[in-house]
Design a protein around this motif. Structure first.
Motif, PDB file in Angstrom:
ATOM      1  N   GLY A  55       0.807  -1.213   0.000  1.00 37.10           N
ATOM      2  CA  GLY A  55       0.000   0.000   0.000  1.00 37.10           C
ATOM      3  C   GLY A  55       0.835   1.255   0.000  1.00 37.10           C
ATOM      4  O   GLY A  55       1.059   1.896  -1.040  1.00 37.10           O
ATOM      5  N   VAL A  56       1.350   1.613   1.169  1.00 38.31           N
ATOM      6  CA  VAL A  56       2.138   2.841   1.311  1.00 38.31           C
ATOM      7  C   VAL A  56       3.391   2.795   0.434  1.00 38.31           C
ATOM      8  O   VAL A  56       3.755   3.790  -0.212  1.00 38.31           O
ATOM      9  N   GLY A  57       4.039   1.626   0.396  1.00 40.66           N
ATOM     10  CA  GLY A  57       5.263   1.504  -0.395  1.00 40.66           C
ATOM     11  C   GLY A  57       5.031   1.790  -1.868  1.00 40.66           C
ATOM     12  O   GLY A  57       5.808   2.515  -2.503  1.00 40.66           O
ATOM     13  N   GLN A  58       3.957   1.242  -2.427  1.00 35.55           N
ATOM     14  CA  GLN A  58       3.676   1.471  -3.853  1.00 35.55           C
ATOM     15  C   GLN A  58       3.293   2.922  -4.132  1.00 35.55           C
ATOM     16  O   GLN A  58       3.669   3.484  -5.163  1.00 35.55           O
ATOM     17  N   LEU A  59       2.536   3.523  -3.194  1.00 33.43           N
ATOM     18  CA  LEU A  59       2.183   4.935  -3.371  1.00 33.43           C
ATOM     19  C   LEU A  59       3.426   5.820  -3.358  1.00 33.43           C
ATOM     20  O   LEU A  59       3.564   6.741  -4.178  1.00 33.43           O
ATOM     21  N   LEU A  60       4.333   5.547  -2.433  1.00 38.70           N
ATOM     22  CA  LEU A  60       5.568   6.336  -2.368  1.00 38.70           C
ATOM     23  C   LEU A  60       6.448   6.088  -3.585  1.00 38.70           C
ATOM     24  O   LEU A  60       7.145   6.998  -4.055  1.00 38.70           O
ATOM     25  N   THR A  61       6.453   4.869  -4.091  1.00 37.07           N
ATOM     26  CA  THR A  61       7.213   4.576  -5.301  1.00 37.07           C
ATOM     27  C   THR A  61       6.692   5.410  -6.476  1.00 37.07           C
ATOM     28  O   THR A  61       7.465   6.021  -7.224  1.00 37.07           O
ATOM     29  N   ALA A  62       5.358   5.437  -6.622  1.00 33.14           N
ATOM     30  CA  ALA A  62       4.756   6.226  -7.706  1.00 33.14           C
ATOM     31  C   ALA A  62       5.053   7.715  -7.520  1.00 33.14           C
ATOM     32  O   ALA A  62       5.364   8.429  -8.495  1.00 33.14           O
ATOM     33  N   LEU A  63       4.952   8.189  -6.267  1.00 37.78           N
ATOM     34  CA  LEU A  63       5.223   9.600  -5.990  1.00 37.78           C
ATOM     35  C   LEU A  63       6.670   9.944  -6.298  1.00 37.78           C
ATOM     36  O   LEU A  63       6.959  10.992  -6.905  1.00 37.78           O
ATOM     37  N   THR A  64       7.601   9.072  -5.912  1.00 38.31           N
ATOM     38  CA  THR A  64       9.018   9.322  -6.155  1.00 38.31           C
ATOM     39  C   THR A  64       9.308   9.418  -7.650  1.00 38.31           C
ATOM     40  O   THR A  64      10.028  10.320  -8.112  1.00 38.31           O
ATOM     41  N   ARG A  65       8.756   8.493  -8.429  1.00 39.60           N
ATOM     42  CA  ARG A  65       8.973   8.516  -9.879  1.00 39.60           C
ATOM     43  C   ARG A  65       8.401   9.788 -10.510  1.00 39.60           C
ATOM     44  O   ARG A  65       9.006  10.403 -11.401  1.00 39.60           O
ATOM     45  N   ARG A  66       7.214  10.176 -10.058  1.00 43.98           N
ATOM     46  CA  ARG A  66       6.581  11.380 -10.594  1.00 43.98           C
ATOM     47  C   ARG A  66       7.413  12.625 -10.288  1.00 43.98           C
ATOM     48  O   ARG A  66       7.627  13.489 -11.158  1.00 43.98           O
ATOM     49  N   LEU A  67       7.911  12.704  -9.060  1.00 44.06           N
ATOM     50  CA  LEU A  67       8.718  13.864  -8.672  1.00 44.06           C
ATOM     51  C   LEU A  67      10.048  13.891  -9.412  1.00 44.06           C
ATOM     52  O   LEU A  67      10.541  14.962  -9.777  1.00 44.06           O
ATOM     53  N   HIS A  68      10.644  12.728  -9.637  1.00 47.61           N
ATOM     54  CA  HIS A  68      11.881  12.680 -10.416  1.00 47.61           C
ATOM     55  C   HIS A  68      11.631  13.178 -11.852  1.00 47.61           C
ATOM     56  O   HIS A  68      12.471  13.888 -12.426  1.00 47.61           O
ATOM     57  N   THR A  69      10.482  12.808 -12.420  1.00 48.83           N
ATOM     58  CA  THR A  69      10.140  13.274 -13.766  1.00 48.83           C
ATOM     59  C   THR A  69       9.969  14.790 -13.792  1.00 48.83           C
ATOM     60  O   THR A  69      10.467  15.487 -14.687  1.00 48.83           O
ATOM     61  N   SER A  71      11.254  16.915 -11.757  1.00 49.80           N
ATOM     62  CA  SER A  71      12.492  17.627 -11.410  1.00 49.80           C
ATOM     63  C   SER A  71      13.321  17.971 -12.644  1.00 49.80           C
ATOM     64  O   SER A  71      14.177  18.855 -12.599  1.00 49.80           O
ATOM     65  N   ALA A  72      13.084  17.259 -13.744  1.00 53.39           N
ATOM     66  CA  ALA A  72      13.815  17.579 -14.978  1.00 53.39           C
ATOM     67  C   ALA A  72      13.445  18.969 -15.476  1.00 53.39           C
ATOM     68  O   ALA A  72      14.275  19.673 -16.055  1.00 53.39           O
ATOM     69  N   ALA A  73      12.182  19.354 -15.251  1.00 48.00           N
ATOM     70  CA  ALA A  73      11.723  20.682 -15.693  1.00 48.00           C
ATOM     71  C   ALA A  73      11.803  21.710 -14.579  1.00 48.00           C
ATOM     72  O   ALA A  73      11.922  22.918 -14.845  1.00 48.00           O
ATOM     73  N   ASP A  74      11.744  21.264 -13.339  1.00 46.51           N
ATOM     74  CA  ASP A  74      11.759  22.173 -12.197  1.00 46.51           C
ATOM     75  C   ASP A  74      12.740  21.639 -11.151  1.00 46.51           C
ATOM     76  O   ASP A  74      12.429  20.690 -10.426  1.00 46.51           O
ATOM     77  N   PRO A  75      13.949  22.223 -11.067  1.00 47.53           N
ATOM     78  CA  PRO A  75      14.968  21.732 -10.128  1.00 47.53           C
ATOM     79  C   PRO A  75      14.490  21.703  -8.668  1.00 47.53           C
ATOM     80  O   PRO A  75      15.006  20.935  -7.861  1.00 47.53           O
ATOM     81  N   LYS A  76      13.500  22.521  -8.347  1.00 46.71           N
ATOM     82  CA  LYS A  76      13.010  22.529  -6.969  1.00 46.71           C
ATOM     83  C   LYS A  76      12.369  21.199  -6.596  1.00 46.71           C
ATOM     84  O   LYS A  76      12.284  20.840  -5.410  1.00 46.71           O
ATOM     85  N   MET A  77      11.905  20.474  -7.590  1.00 45.89           N
ATOM     86  CA  MET A  77      11.264  19.191  -7.328  1.00 45.89           C
ATOM     87  C   MET A  77      12.275  18.113  -6.941  1.00 45.89           C
ATOM     88  O   MET A  77      11.913  17.080  -6.387  1.00 45.89           O
ATOM     89  N   ALA A  78      13.546  18.342  -7.239  1.00 45.83           N
ATOM     90  CA  ALA A  78      14.576  17.334  -6.944  1.00 45.83           C
ATOM     91  C   ALA A  78      14.676  17.073  -5.445  1.00 45.83           C
ATOM     92  O   ALA A  78      14.830  15.931  -5.000  1.00 45.83           O
TER      93      ALA A  78
END
Length: 230
Positions: A55-69, A71-78
Motif C-alpha cells: 500500500g504505502v510503499g507502492q504509493l511512495l514509489t509512484a510519488l518518487t517517480r513522478r517527482l523525479h520526472t 524535477s527535470a523541468a523544475d529543479p526545486k522538485m529534486a
C-alpha cells in the motif's frame, strides 16, 4: 499415631497433590495461551508489513517517480523527490523489520547477520556475528531468538554509545545460547526501568522456559544472555 490422625494426614497430602497438579495444569494452559498470543502478534506484524509494502510503499514509489520526472523541468522538485525516496526507504526498512522474510526463507543464521548489517552498516559501531549452531531449530524458537536479538541490538544502537557489539549464538547439549555484548557506557540495572520491549521479551522467554539475563554496570558495557531448552 492413631488411625484418625493418619487418615487426616493422608487427606491433607492428597489435597496438596491435587492443588499442585491443578497449578501445573493452569501454568501449562497459560503458557499455551501466551504462545498463541505471540504467534498471533507475529501474524499481525506480517499482515501489516505486507500492507506497508503493497500500500504505502507502492504509493511512495509512484510519488518518487513522478517527482523525479518533474524535477527535470523544475529543479526545486529534486529535493522533494529525494525526501520521498528517503520516506520510501524508511517504509521498506520498517516493513522488513516487522516481518523479516529472510527468517522464513533462509533461516536464523542469515537473518541474524542481516539484522546486524541493517542496523549497524551506517553507524559508528562495529558488529560481530559469531554463530556456531549444528542443530535444527523450530520456527517458534527462531522467532524468539530473532526478536530478542532485535530488541537488544536496537537498545545498543540507541543508548550504549558503544564501539563494538558482538552477537554469539551456539548450541550445547539440549540448549541454545544467545549472547549479545557491547563495550558501551552500560547502566545500573537496578536503577533503570525496563521498557515495554524488554518486558515483552522477558515474558516470551519465560513462556519457552528460557532464562533471560541482562548484566550491566556503569562504564562496563552490557551483556544480554538467553538460554533456551530445545
Amino acid at each position: 499415631m492413631s488411625s484418625e490422625q493418619q487418615t487426616l494426614i493422608d487427606d491433607i497430602l492428597r489435597q496438596q497433590q491435587y492443588l499442585r497438579n491443578r497449578l501445573d495444569e493452569e501454568q501449562q494452559q497459560l503458557t499455551l495461551m501466551a504462545k498463541r498470543l505471540w504467534a498471533q502478534q507475529e501474524a499481525d506484524k506480517a499482515n501489516l508489513s505486507r500492507e506497508l509494502h503493497d500500500g504505502v510503499g507502492q504509493l511512495l514509489t509512484a510519488l518518487t517517480r513522478r517527482l523525479h520526472t518533474l524535477s527535470a523541468a523544475d529543479p526545486k522538485m529534486a529535493e522533494l523527490a529525494e525526501l520521498a525516496n528517503l520516506a520510501l526507504e524508511d517504509v521498506r526498512q520498517l516493513s522488513r523489520m516487522m516481518s523479516p522474510v529472510i527468517l522464513d526463507d533462509l533461516g536464523l543464521k542469515p537473518a541474524l547477520k542481516w539484522l546486524c548489517r541493517s542496523l549497524f552498516e551506517e553507524e559508528a559501531i562495529q558488529c560481530r556475528c559469531e554463530i556456531t549452531i549444528n542443530c535444527d531449530i523450530s520456527k517458534d524458537i527462531s522467532t524468539l531468538i530473532f526478536r530478542i536479538a532485535q530488541e537488544a541490538l536496537t537498545n545498543t544502537l540507541k543508548h550504549s554509545e558503544a564501539e563494538l557489539v558482538t552477537v554469539r549464538l551456539q548450541n550445547s547439549y539440549n540448549t541454545i545460547r544467545l549472547e549479545i555484548s557491547d563495550n558501551g557506557k552500560g547502566f545500573q540495572t537496578g536503577r533503570v526501568k525496563q521498557g515495554v520491549g524488554l518486558t515483552s521479551i522477558a515474558d516470551r522467554a519465560r513462556a519457552f522456559d528460557a532464562t533471560l539475563e541482562i548484566a550491566s554496570a556503569s562504564g562496563g558495557g552490557t551483556t544480554t544472555t538467553v538460554v533456551i531448552p530445545l
